[in-house]
Structure formats: structure tokens, C-alpha cells
Design an enzyme around this catalytic site. Structure first.
Site, PDB file in Angstrom:
ATOM      1  NE  ARG A  97      -4.087   1.838   0.759  1.00 36.50           N
ATOM      2  CZ  ARG A  97      -5.031   2.187  -0.096  1.00 36.50           C
ATOM      3  NH1 ARG A  97      -4.950   1.837  -1.371  1.00 36.50           N
ATOM      4  NH2 ARG A  97      -6.087   2.861   0.303  1.00 36.50           N
ATOM      5  CB  THR A 372      -9.019  -0.763  -8.065  1.00 34.87           C
ATOM      6  OG1 THR A 372      -9.102   0.467  -7.368  1.00 34.87           O
ATOM      7  CG2 THR A 372      -8.136  -1.734  -7.332  1.00 34.87           C
ATOM      8  CB  THR A 390      -5.846   0.834  -6.722  1.00 33.80           C
ATOM      9  OG1 THR A 390      -6.735   1.836  -7.177  1.00 33.80           O
ATOM     10  CG2 THR A 390      -5.308   1.222  -5.361  1.00 33.80           C
ATOM     11  CG  ASP A 414      -8.415   5.352  -0.529  1.00 29.00           C
ATOM     12  OD1 ASP A 414      -9.463   5.894  -0.937  1.00 29.00           O
ATOM     13  OD2 ASP A 414      -7.962   4.307  -1.013  1.00 29.00           O
ATOM     14  CB  SER A 443      -6.965  -0.285   1.054  1.00 32.07           C
ATOM     15  OG  SER A 443      -7.424  -0.895  -0.135  1.00 32.07           O
ATOM     16  N   GLY A 464     -13.419  -1.270  -7.459  1.00 29.72           N
ATOM     17  CA  GLY A 464     -14.720  -0.674  -7.122  1.00 29.72           C
ATOM     18  C   GLY A 464     -14.758   0.105  -5.834  1.00 29.72           C
ATOM     19  N   GLY A 465     -13.595   0.570  -5.333  1.00 22.61           N
ATOM     20  CA  GLY A 465     -13.617   1.361  -4.104  1.00 22.61           C
ATOM     21  C   GLY A 465     -14.255   0.553  -2.984  1.00 22.61           C
TER      22      GLY A 465
HETATM   23  O1  DON Z   1      -7.779   1.205  -1.780  1.00 23.25           O
HETATM   24  C1  DON Z   1      -8.946   1.457  -1.994  1.00 23.25           C
HETATM   25  O2  DON Z   1      -9.861   0.977  -1.373  1.00 23.25           O
HETATM   26  C2  DON Z   1      -9.302   2.401  -3.118  1.00 23.25           C
HETATM   27  N1  DON Z   1      -8.241   3.331  -3.356  1.00 23.25           N
HETATM   28  C3  DON Z   1      -9.586   1.598  -4.304  1.00 23.25           C
HETATM   29  C4  DON Z   1      -9.995   2.509  -5.394  1.00 23.25           C
HETATM   30  C5  DON Z   1     -10.853   1.862  -6.304  1.00 23.25           C
HETATM   31  O3  DON Z   1     -11.155   0.710  -6.246  1.00 23.25           O
HETATM   32  C6  DON Z   1     -11.363   2.783  -7.307  1.00 23.25           C
HETATM   33  N2  DON Z   1     -11.968   2.060  -8.241  1.00 23.25           N
HETATM   34  N3  DON Z   1     -12.002   0.948  -8.409  1.00 23.25           N
END
Ligand code: DON
Length: 563
Positions: A97, A372, A390, A414, A443, A464-465
Site C-alpha cells: 500500500r 482499480t 490501484t 483514502d 483500503s 470498485g472502491g
Molecule cells: O484502496 C482502496 O480501497 C481504493 N483506493 C480503491 C480505489 C478503487 O477501487 C477505485 N476504483 N475501483
């Protein structure tokens, strides 16, 4: 796409009579499989497996290839996580990370009144976290790889030097990014040296990225964190208002951590511990579902969606309250949150008739995008890698040095940007994830391996965040509880609830109007979206003698490749 290669007559017989009728969207292979968001990258991984490389080798090579072929999320300028399990039962994770730079402060995105400057934590060079990808891939290879490092990086050097045919997806991004807001670095990203935008179907080369990759190929991790690349990063940052220095880069280390473990019935689940919240929330939710009598609740009925949404609401409230970088939060109650007893408490206070109300005075979450990328690998020995990494947004910060050719993340977004301030819509201000120098931001990435009888059985993950946690959760449940074929588990309707904002998000066209109405009647606020999740999975169907891979149909360039 279906690929069947070199089957013995008996396997072919099984495939034709028992598998093929069900197999649209799945790929079958006997010896090894790579599933990623880009077909060229999956093929790079398979070529490594064919050469005798193991799952780690293939994952490393695929990840480097995605940095070339899938630049919206594949990266060397971002960070992520690997979950690894070999066929003899060894499990581990590698945390790469990004970290807050040493000059970062908890109020760096606030104005003079202590209010968040809207969007500033995702914009510009201050939004860039110290990248971890190269260190993570290098550590994975050093500890668990088998082929020489150079052989894993070379395919990406070749892709960047010789070029690739620009896909329709990337060509559309390139055209869209010719607007006023897009920084010049990205405007020029898809241009030829003569300044012309490369079109769909034409060859696109990345000579600057190739040079950076060559240094990484020849010097390993030091090719990125020291010397020419590190000097140029510092210089570019200084000249353009960024704060990352050579000291930040030199100090960066990936960390090997024990996985978060749980069980669901006879299956073991291995996933990513903090600084990802994914594993903890996944195990908490699987534990709750184990307590529900799912035999008596029809899949995707109103009662089912309600129960799943309420389970998510609770897991996300716990996530908000407790989780952050373990190196800064030594007291996180991980054992408690993932215990069967705690799930009892969580399950007992779900009202099966009525939606709870998320308490906006306590916790909140951002809702973020879908860029991501996840890759799943299994090799001939049954060793498996689940890797999610990501840049945060699509194309991250959209910034980078033209001399280096790669894109910087905007992962500082984040962190909880406004200490102590949480509201019902967007912001969360709890302590564990406040910005501190050298800290990793929390994350949601949830690379996961499910084991059956001590061997990798399901390898899965998604972008997908915050939706990642929930789409992985539902896919795992679809396979373990409902025994769906992997492609069906991936494609089945997904929902998302993240505590705050207090909304039940569903996929348009996949939930019937009757169900929507009934859920609203129970007190849920519904919100339709086009798609949730972009899952990349492999099922180890040992009893059929095959690996079955599936790339989510929402991934335009994705592919499961095997041999
Ligand atoms: O680490 C995380 O949870 C986010 N930065 C992930 C970002 C993300 O998945 C955006 N789109 N998919």
C-alpha cells in the site's frame, strides 16, 4: 470466449457433456490460469507459467504488463496487496500500500477554517502517496518466485517498446481526455512522438515507460526507489508543488503480513488484513450469513437483499470505527471483529422486517469509483495468487513526469481528510485513518483466496472502491453457499450498502420493480447504478480436473487465459 487446450479424451468428454452446457463466459484449463482486466497481460502471465514459472512469477509479470496495457489502474505508480496460498497450505500476504509522505500532515487538505477544500485530497501532486507496487512485486518475487526477475519484467519492457494495438476502451479514454481539465501529462499519454493521438486499432508505444521498466528489470526495486527514477520523481515533485522526496522513496518498504482468516461452513477464507479493511469486513459478513438460515430465504428475494444489506451496514460501521494502518493502530480489535461470537451479536440486532437507520453522528464513508484492477492466478501445482492494486481514481492523479512515463496515484484521498468530522453524506473523521507521515491509508481492496480441504479453491477479487468488499462478499457467498458456477457467481445481481450514506445501491435492470418497492416499504433508500464490481476469478475444480476462470463481462478488455 472458451479456450480448451490439450485435454485428454476423458477430460474432453467431461467438458463436453458436463461442463460446456454451462460454460458461457468461462475458460477451462488444465495446467494454469491467469484472469485479469487485459487479455495481453493475462497472456503474459500464462507464458510465464508455461515457461515453468509459479503463480507468484505469473502474477508479478501480469502486474507489470497491466502497468503498460491497462494504465487506468495497472501501475508502477500506485500500490496494492497480494494474498498468496500454495497447495501445501502456506498462506501469506504482501502489503504494498502507498504511504503518506514524511512531510504530510493531518490538516494538509483543510482551509484556514479547518474545512476540507473540496476535492483537494484527490487532486494534484499532494494527493500522491509514496508508491508501493514495485517494492511489493519485488518482495513477492524474492520470497516466493522461481524464475529470474528479469524474465518477469522483460515482457512489459517489450510491450512498452514495441507497442500494442490500442483497444477501443483506451482509445475512447484518450479522446475524452483531450478536454480542458485533463493535465497535459495525460493529454499526451496516448499520443505518438509526432503529437498525433493514437486511434483504436493503431500501434501505441510508450518509450519513456519502457526505460523506467528497463531500470526496474536490471536493478530490481532499487531501479525505482533509488538512482535516476527517484531523483526525477523528487525533481518533478519539487517543481510542481508535490512533497515526495528521495528520502520517502528510499524508506519505502513492502511488508509481509499474516492473512485475515475466517471460515464459512467447511471452507477457509484468507484475505487481506489492515491496512485493508476488506478482509475483516468480508469475514465479519460471512460469519453473519452463516448464522442466517439461508435455505429458507430465496436468493435475491426482498428478504435476502434486506438481510445482506443490513449485514453490510453493520460491517461498514465497524470498519469506520476501528480500522486503519496497523503500524499506527496496534490495538485494533481484529480478532473480535472476525469472531463467530461477534457475528452473533451483529446478526441478533438485525430486524428482519425493517431497515435500521445509520447514525450520521458517528460514522460515514465516501463512495468512490471503479478503477482499480484485480488479477487471479493459479499454477500447475495449485498454488494461487490473488492480487489487487490501484491508482485510486481512473488514471490516478492524472500526473506524472514525461521522462518516466508512468502515472502517479491519488491515494492520499483514502485517508480521513478532516480529523474528527463525520457527516451523513461524504466525510468520515475517525482517528485510525487520519493522515500521519509514513502511514498507509485505509483500503477496501479485498484480494481473497478460499480454501477447501487446505488447498486453494476460489481465487477472487475486484475493483470498485468501497463496493469491492461487498461484491467480493456476494461472489464468495454465491459460490460457497449457492454453488453457482464461477461466471454466474460473478454476473449475479450485486447490491452495496456502506453504512453512510444510508443508501441501498443496486444494479439497474437486475432488481425487479416489485423488490425495489418492497425494500422501500421496509425503510431502505434505494439508489440504482449501472454496474457493481468487475470480478476476476478462478475456481479450482479439482474433481473435474480443471481450472475454471471467469472475467466479469463488465471488463471490456479482460480475459481468462489458460493452458
Ligand atoms: O484502496 C482502496 O480501497 C481504493 N483506493 C480503491 C480505489 C478503487 O477501487 C477505485 N476504483 N475501483
Amino acid at each position: 470466449m472458451i479456450k480448451i487446450i490439450s485435454y485428454s479424451p476423458i477430460v474432453l468428454f467431461i467438458a463436453i457433456f458436463f461442463i460446456l452446457p454451462n460454460c458461457f463466459g468461462q475458460t477451462y484449463a488444465k495446467n494454469g490460469m491467469v484472469v485479469s482486466d487485459n487479455e495481453l497481460a493475462s497472456e503474459v502471465g500464462v507464458a510465464i507459467l508455461k515457461k515453468g514459472g509459479n503463480a507468484i512469477d505469473a502474477a508479478v509479470a501480469t502486474a507489470f504488463a497491466l502497468a503498460v496495457t491497462h494504465p487506468q489502474a495497472g501501475n508502477i505508480g500506485g500500490g496494492g496487496f497480494i494474498v498468496y496460498m500454495n497447495a501445501s497450505g502456506t498462506t501469506t500476504t504482501i502489503d504494498f500500500r502507498e504511504k503518506a509522505p514524511l512531510r504530510a500532515t493531518s490538516d494538509m487538505f483543510l482551509d484556514e477554517n479547518g474545512e476540507l477544500v473540496e476535492g483537494s485530497n484527490h487532486r494534484g501532486l499532494k494527493s500522491v502517496g509514496v508508491p508501493g507496487t514495485v517494492a511489493g512485486l519485488f518482495m513477492a518475487h524474492q520470497k516466493y518466485g522461481s524464475l529470474p526477475w528479469k524474465e518477469l519484467v522483460q515482457p512489459s519492457v517489450d510491450l512498452a517498446n514495441n507497442g500494442m494495438i490500442l483497444t477501443y476502451t483506451l482509445a475512447s479514454h484518450a479522446r475524452r481526455m483531450q478536454d480542458k481539465e485533463t493535465p497535459d501529462f495525460l493529454k499526451n499519454y496516448f499520443k505518438n512522438p509526432d503529437g498525433r493521438l493514437v486511434e483504436f486499432g493503431e500501434t501505441w508505444r510508450q518509450p519513456a515507460l519502457a526505460k523506467t521498466l528497463e531500470l526496474i528489470r536490471d536493478k530490481g526495486k532499487d531501479g525505482f526507489y533509488k538512482g535516476k527514477v527517484a531523483r526525477e520523481i523528487e525533481k518533478y515533485m519539487k517543481a510542481n508543488g508535490g512533497i515526495i522526496t528521495q528520502k520517502d522513496l528510499k524508506k519505502y518498504t513492502a511488508i509481509e503480513r499474516a492473512p485475515i482468516k475466517g471460515t464459512y461452513k467447511e471452507f477457509e477464507i484468507y484475505s487481506m488484513p489492515p491496512p485493508s479493511s476488506g478482509g475483516v469486513a468480508l469475514i465479519e459478513m460471512m460469519n453473519v450469513m452463516e448464522l442466517a438460515n439461508l435455505d429458507s430465504i430465496q436468493f435475491n428475494s426482498t428478504a435476502y437483499v434486506h438481510l445482506v444489506a443490513e449485514t453490510m451496514r453493520r460491517a461498514f460501521a465497524d470498519r469506520a470505527e476501528h480500522l486503519g494502518d496497523p503500524d499506527f493502530n496496534p490495538e485494533m480489535p481484529l480478532e473480535k471483529l472476525t469472531s463467530k461470537e461477534f457475528a452473533q451479536r451483529r446478526f441478533r440486532n438485525i430486524d428482519l422486517e425493517r431497515a435500521s437507520v445509520s447514525d450520521s453522528t458517528k460514522f460515514g464513508q465516501l463512495y468512490d469509483g471503479t478503477n482499480t484492477t484485480h488479477l487471479s492466478v493459479i499454477d500447475k501445482n495449485g498454488d494461487a495468487v490473488s492480487l489487487t492494486y490501484t491508482l485510486e481514481y481512473s488514471y490516478g492523479s492524472k500526473l506524472g513526469s514525461p521522462k518516466l512515463g508512468f502515472i502517479f496515484n491519488n491515494e492520499m484521498g483514502d485517508f480521513n481528510p478532516q480529523p474528527g468530522y463525520t457527516n451523513s453524506e461524504r466525510l468520515i473523521g475517525t482517528d485510525p485513518n487520519i493522515i500521519q507521515p509514513g502511514k498507509r491509508m485505509l483500503s477496501s481492496m479485498t484480494p481473497t483466496i478460499v480454501a477447501k480441504e487446505g488447498k486453494p479453491y476460489l481465487v477472487i477479487g475486484s475493483p470498485g472502491g468501497r463496493t469491492i468488499i461487498n461484491t467480493v462478499f456476494q461472489t464468495v457467498l454465491n459460490v460457497l453457499e449457492y454453488e453457482m458456477p464461477i461466471h454466474k457467481a460473478i454476473e449475479a445481481m450485486k447490491i452495496h450498502h456502506q453504512w453512510l450514506p444510508d443508501r441501498l445501491i443496486f444494479e439497474n435492470h437486475l432488481m425487479s420493480p416489485d423488490t425495489q418497492k418492497a425494500l422501500e416499504g421496509m425503510g431502505h433508500t434505494l439508489y440504482g447504478t449501472n454496474n457493481l464490481g468487475r470480478l476476476m476469478g478462478i475456481l479450482n475444480a479439482t474433481e473435474q480436473g480443471v481450472y475454471i476462470g471467469a472475467s466479469d463481462s463488465s471488463s471490456p478488455d479482460g480475459a481468462a487465459s489458460g493452458y
